[in-house]
Design a protein around this motif. Sequence first.
Motif, mmCIF file in Angstrom:
data_model
loop_
_atom_site.group_PDB
_atom_site.id
_atom_site.type_symbol
_atom_site.label_atom_id
_atom_site.label_comp_id
_atom_site.label_asym_id
_atom_site.label_seq_id
_atom_site.Cartn_x
_atom_site.Cartn_y
_atom_site.Cartn_z
ATOM 1 N N GLU A 1 3.350 -7.486 1.595
ATOM 2 C CA GLU A 1 2.715 -8.276 0.543
ATOM 3 C C GLU A 1 1.756 -7.422 -0.287
ATOM 4 O O GLU A 1 1.784 -7.438 -1.516
ATOM 5 C CB GLU A 1 1.954 -9.450 1.173
ATOM 6 N N ILE A 2 0.935 -6.658 0.402
ATOM 7 C CA ILE A 2 -0.025 -5.784 -0.306
ATOM 8 C C ILE A 2 0.716 -4.694 -1.066
ATOM 9 O O ILE A 2 0.398 -4.403 -2.213
ATOM 10 C CB ILE A 2 -1.037 -5.183 0.694
ATOM 11 N N TYR A 3 1.731 -4.119 -0.433
ATOM 12 C CA TYR A 3 2.496 -3.041 -1.080
ATOM 13 C C TYR A 3 3.163 -3.537 -2.362
ATOM 14 O O TYR A 3 3.228 -2.818 -3.353
ATOM 15 C CB TYR A 3 3.539 -2.497 -0.100
ATOM 16 N N SER A 4 3.626 -4.802 -2.342
ATOM 17 C CA SER A 4 4.315 -5.335 -3.527
ATOM 18 C C SER A 4 3.359 -5.522 -4.703
ATOM 19 O O SER A 4 3.796 -5.601 -5.848
ATOM 20 C CB SER A 4 5.001 -6.659 -3.195
ATOM 21 N N GLU A 5 2.039 -5.595 -4.437
ATOM 22 C CA GLU A 5 1.066 -5.704 -5.514
ATOM 23 C C GLU A 5 1.015 -4.430 -6.360
ATOM 24 O O GLU A 5 0.572 -4.454 -7.494
ATOM 25 C CB GLU A 5 -0.335 -5.986 -4.952
#
Length: 123
Positions: free
Chosen positions: A118-122
Amino acid sequence: MINIDSRSSKPIYEQIIERIKENIIKGILKPGDKLPSVRELASAITINPNTISKAYNELERMKAIEVIRGKGTFVSENFKPVINEEKLMTIKEHMKEIIIEAHYIGVNKDKLIDILNEIYSEF
């Protein structure tokens, strides 16, 4: 552009470095973009110009930005990531701490991976 947490234990120049690198990764700052001068940024976020200069010098050493005398400071157009083993070890240590904390609040491996994704997709 840059938010500084004055209550953080992390030095201000490191926070500036992180925010600029984050803005580059997110595409907010693109290769070739001009950064504010040391004085402009210092005035905008009310930080000592020496602190901004220290952050810019470190970013230049990392080749994330480049200073062109007489023109200003720009996001590097030729940045090529290189694995730094020392930094990689630091990341592993931080990840170990995160895994331990996650375990103690009941977050399992799959949930932790979901959070990471989730964080990486930001970015």
